[in-house]
Design an enzyme around this catalytic site. Structure first.
Site, short mmCIF file in Angstrom:
data_model
loop_
_atom_site.label_atom_id
_atom_site.label_comp_id
_atom_site.label_asym_id
_atom_site.label_seq_id
_atom_site.Cartn_x
_atom_site.Cartn_y
_atom_site.Cartn_z
N ARG A 30 83.27 48.05 6.59
CA ARG A 30 84.16 48.43 5.50
C ARG A 30 84.07 47.49 4.29
O ARG A 30 85.06 46.85 3.90
CB ARG A 30 85.61 48.56 5.98
CG ARG A 30 85.73 49.52 7.14
CD ARG A 30 87.14 49.95 7.42
NE ARG A 30 87.54 51.09 6.61
CZ ARG A 30 88.65 51.77 6.80
NH1 ARG A 30 89.48 51.43 7.74
NH2 ARG A 30 88.94 52.80 6.03
N PRO A 31 82.90 47.37 3.68
CA PRO A 31 82.78 46.53 2.49
C PRO A 31 83.48 47.18 1.29
O PRO A 31 83.90 48.34 1.37
CB PRO A 31 81.27 46.46 2.25
CG PRO A 31 80.70 47.64 2.92
CD PRO A 31 81.64 48.04 4.03
N ILE A 32 83.56 46.43 0.18
CA ILE A 32 84.20 46.98 -1.03
C ILE A 32 83.24 46.91 -2.22
O ILE A 32 83.66 46.92 -3.37
CB ILE A 32 85.54 46.27 -1.35
CG1 ILE A 32 85.36 44.75 -1.40
CG2 ILE A 32 86.62 46.67 -0.39
CD1 ILE A 32 86.57 44.02 -1.96
N ASP A 33 81.93 46.83 -1.91
CA ASP A 33 80.94 46.70 -2.99
C ASP A 33 80.96 47.88 -3.97
O ASP A 33 80.78 47.70 -5.17
CB ASP A 33 79.53 46.53 -2.38
CG ASP A 33 79.19 47.63 -1.39
OD1 ASP A 33 80.08 48.03 -0.62
OD2 ASP A 33 78.04 48.11 -1.40
N LEU A 34 81.21 49.08 -3.46
CA LEU A 34 81.19 50.25 -4.36
C LEU A 34 82.35 50.19 -5.35
O LEU A 34 82.21 50.56 -6.51
CB LEU A 34 81.25 51.55 -3.55
CG LEU A 34 80.14 51.74 -2.51
CD1 LEU A 34 80.34 53.04 -1.73
CD2 LEU A 34 78.77 51.76 -3.20
N CYS A 65 92.07 49.23 9.78
CA CYS A 65 91.49 49.43 11.10
C CYS A 65 90.10 48.82 11.18
O CYS A 65 89.31 48.94 10.25
CB CYS A 65 91.38 50.92 11.40
SG CYS A 65 92.95 51.66 11.80
N ARG A 69 101.09 53.17 12.07
CA ARG A 69 100.58 53.00 10.71
C ARG A 69 100.43 54.35 10.02
O ARG A 69 100.44 54.41 8.78
CB ARG A 69 99.21 52.30 10.73
CG ARG A 69 99.26 50.83 11.07
CD ARG A 69 97.94 50.17 10.78
NE ARG A 69 97.42 50.65 9.52
CZ ARG A 69 96.13 50.85 9.23
NH1 ARG A 69 95.22 50.59 10.12
NH2 ARG A 69 95.76 51.29 8.06
N LYS A 84 99.59 60.48 4.68
CA LYS A 84 99.37 59.04 4.47
C LYS A 84 98.32 58.79 3.39
O LYS A 84 98.55 58.03 2.45
CB LYS A 84 98.92 58.41 5.79
CG LYS A 84 98.23 57.06 5.68
CD LYS A 84 97.74 56.61 7.04
CE LYS A 84 96.85 55.40 7.01
NZ LYS A 84 95.51 55.64 6.44
N ASN A 85 97.18 59.45 3.52
CA ASN A 85 96.08 59.14 2.61
C ASN A 85 96.30 59.68 1.20
O ASN A 85 95.63 59.26 0.26
CB ASN A 85 94.75 59.65 3.18
CG ASN A 85 94.29 58.81 4.36
OD1 ASN A 85 94.92 57.81 4.70
ND2 ASN A 85 93.22 59.23 4.99
N ASP A 114 88.28 60.86 10.55
CA ASP A 114 89.59 60.49 11.11
C ASP A 114 89.98 61.37 12.30
O ASP A 114 90.92 61.03 13.03
CB ASP A 114 90.68 60.56 10.03
CG ASP A 114 90.58 59.41 9.04
OD1 ASP A 114 89.79 58.48 9.29
OD2 ASP A 114 91.28 59.44 8.02
N ARG A 147 93.80 48.82 4.59
CA ARG A 147 92.66 48.96 3.70
C ARG A 147 93.09 49.40 2.30
O ARG A 147 92.51 49.02 1.29
CB ARG A 147 91.75 50.00 4.35
CG ARG A 147 90.64 50.50 3.51
CD ARG A 147 89.43 49.63 3.61
NE ARG A 147 88.33 50.16 2.87
CZ ARG A 147 87.24 49.51 2.57
NH1 ARG A 147 87.10 48.26 2.95
NH2 ARG A 147 86.27 50.06 1.90
N ILE A 159 80.11 58.26 9.25
CA ILE A 159 80.84 57.55 8.18
C ILE A 159 81.09 56.08 8.54
O ILE A 159 80.82 55.19 7.75
CB ILE A 159 82.19 58.24 7.86
CG1 ILE A 159 81.98 59.74 7.59
CG2 ILE A 159 82.90 57.55 6.69
CD1 ILE A 159 81.30 60.09 6.29
#
Ligand code: UD1
Length: 418
Positions: free
Chosen positions: A121-125, A116, A397, A22-23, A305, A92, A327
């Site tokens: 889970r920010p997206i600042d990076l 999930c 998923r 998946k990833n 995971d 995500r 994490i």
């Protein structure tokens, strides 16, 4: 209400073929839009996240076709760069389209990603790194509007080796002018897979799999045929299931090179693992032993995971175990479900303390997210009696057909629709 019904408590016996990753598949699907042409992906997992990503690509005007487990994407013509919110909010990985859409069209409109609920889970990076490369991004309503007409040669250093941010930088850099040097890049195998895929398409990338990746922009990419690696998290789930339920299992085609941290843990737990060519044989003869000092970490550390599947297995191990989740801050959601099965676990902040019990007992369980849901399946397979797992759509998923896989390991499982 739909649920999975599992009659557990018997040792596993059988073999299971590990599905495509998946990833690895999701960023590769995003990368497919960089080429004005055809991408052929073999061993692509038919999971809900892939299906949602394909719906988004279809919304761009791409043509998509399955032939068995081979996926053909024709991205010759794209007449939209709007990411459909109803699909993006379910995963995500939709954020990965930011880099590839900017690379292909210079603009992108993207709803905030879903996925999930295992932390903030920010997206600042992602945003900071893409800005460094010349992208202009602004928040608009429930999402982002981005524009990057001329991605620049740049040096980007991530404050934390985020997998997704690493992938987004690579996706934007591939067609940028000049050289992009990315420091403190994630070293997860999926980054290497993405770079291998892009290189097969004509990209110039060095250092994938290390913390410094150098991408030299090219003018165009070309058609590609590529095989997606098998899924290390699915393989790890079935390895830990064998630890928990006992028995003898063969995994066909697991990604052997990527499983070092899981092997290490299983060996300390007293589970035997033997590689035979492309297969992995697993068995356990004595009660599992508890583990201390396990921390989830970026690769090559123990994967977050697999933290919930490990916890479910350790619930049955002899003695005390300790797990630290470093994490994601909200990844102990299965504890309350395991307690209802008779486990003895308590948490303090990011640490979980597990006192092994001899038996878990079947119960009515609720899957709250993907990997935690798979961990409940594992616990149910090892527990005495019948369990019912509600909201198993979360598991779909990432697991192509967990019912088929469990049945091939001798577990009594069925889906109840009603
Ligand atoms: C990917 C994987 C996911 C895995 C995770 C960590 C995919 C599709 N998903 O997720 O299965 O659990 O790596 O191995 O490959 N962070 C920020 N700001 C950001 C980005 C991340 O603070 O902009 C934080 C996250 O909240 C989290 C940590 O960094 O605490 C790791 O996230 P990241 O490595 O980005 O994970 P994902 O790419 O989302």
């Amino acid at each position: 209400m739909d649920y999975l019904e599992i009659e557990g408590g018997s040792p596993l016996c059988g073999e299971v073929c590990i599905q495509g990753s998946k990833n690895a598949a999701l960023p590769i699907l995003s990368a497919a839009v960089l080429n004005h042409g055809i991408t052929v992906l073999k061993n692509c997992p038919k999971i809900i996240d892939v299906k949602n990503m394909l719906e988004i690509l279809i919304g761009f005007g791409c043509k998509v076709n399955w032939e068995g487990d081979t996926l053909i994407i024709d991205a010759t013509v794209m007449n939209s760069n709007q990411v459909a919110a109803c699909y993006a909010r379910q995963m995500r990985s939709s954020i990965m389209l930011l880099g590839s859409l900017l690379g292909r069209t210079g603009t992108a409109t993207l709803p905030y990603p879903g996925g999930c609920v295992i932390g903030e889970r920010p997206i600042d990076l992602h945003i900071e790194a893409l800005r460094k490369m010349g992208a202009e991004l602004e928040e608009k309503g429930e999402g982002l509007c981005a524009c990057c007409k001329k991605p620049q040669s740049s040096r980007v250093c991530l404050p934390f080796p985020s997998v997704g941010a690493t992938e987004n930088v690579i996706l934007l850099a591939v067609l940028a002018k000049g050289v992009t040097i990315l420091n403190n890049a994630a070293r997860e195998p999926e980054i290497e897979e993405l770079c291998r895929f892009l290189s097969c398409m004509g990209a110039k990338i060095q250092g994938a799999g290390t913390s410094q990746i150098t991408i030299t922009g090219v003018e165009t990419l070309h058609d590609v045929e590529f095989t997606i690696v098998s899924d290390r998290i699915v393989a790890g789930t079935y390895m830990l299931m064998t630890a928990a339920a006992g028995g003898r299992v063969i995994l066909n085609n697991p990604p052997l090179q990527q499983l070092g941290a899981v092997y290490g843990a299983l060996r300390c737990m007293g589970v035997h693992c033997k590689e035979c060519g492309e297969h992995l044989l697993l068995w356990r003869t004595e009660r599992m032993k508890g583990l201390k000092g396990i921390r989830t970490e970026p690769y090559p550390g123990f994967p977050t995971d697999l933290q919930s599947p490990l916890m479910a297995a350790l619930a049955l191990a002899e003695g005390e175990s300790e797990i630290e989740e470093t994490i994601f801050e909200a990844r102990f959601k299965i504890v309350e479900e395991l307690l209802r099965m008779g486990a003895d676990i308590c948490t303090e902040g990011q640490k979980a303390y597990i006192r092994g019990v001899r038996k878990l007992y079947g119960a009515d369980l609720i899957a709250k997210e993907l990997r935690g849901g798979a961990a409940l399946v594992l616990a149910a397979a090892a527990a005495e009696g019948k369990s019912r797992i509600l909201q198993y759509h979360y598991i779909e998923r990432g697991y192509e057909n967990i019912i088929r896989d469990l049945q091939s390991l001798g577990v009594m499982v069925k889906k109840n629709i009603g």
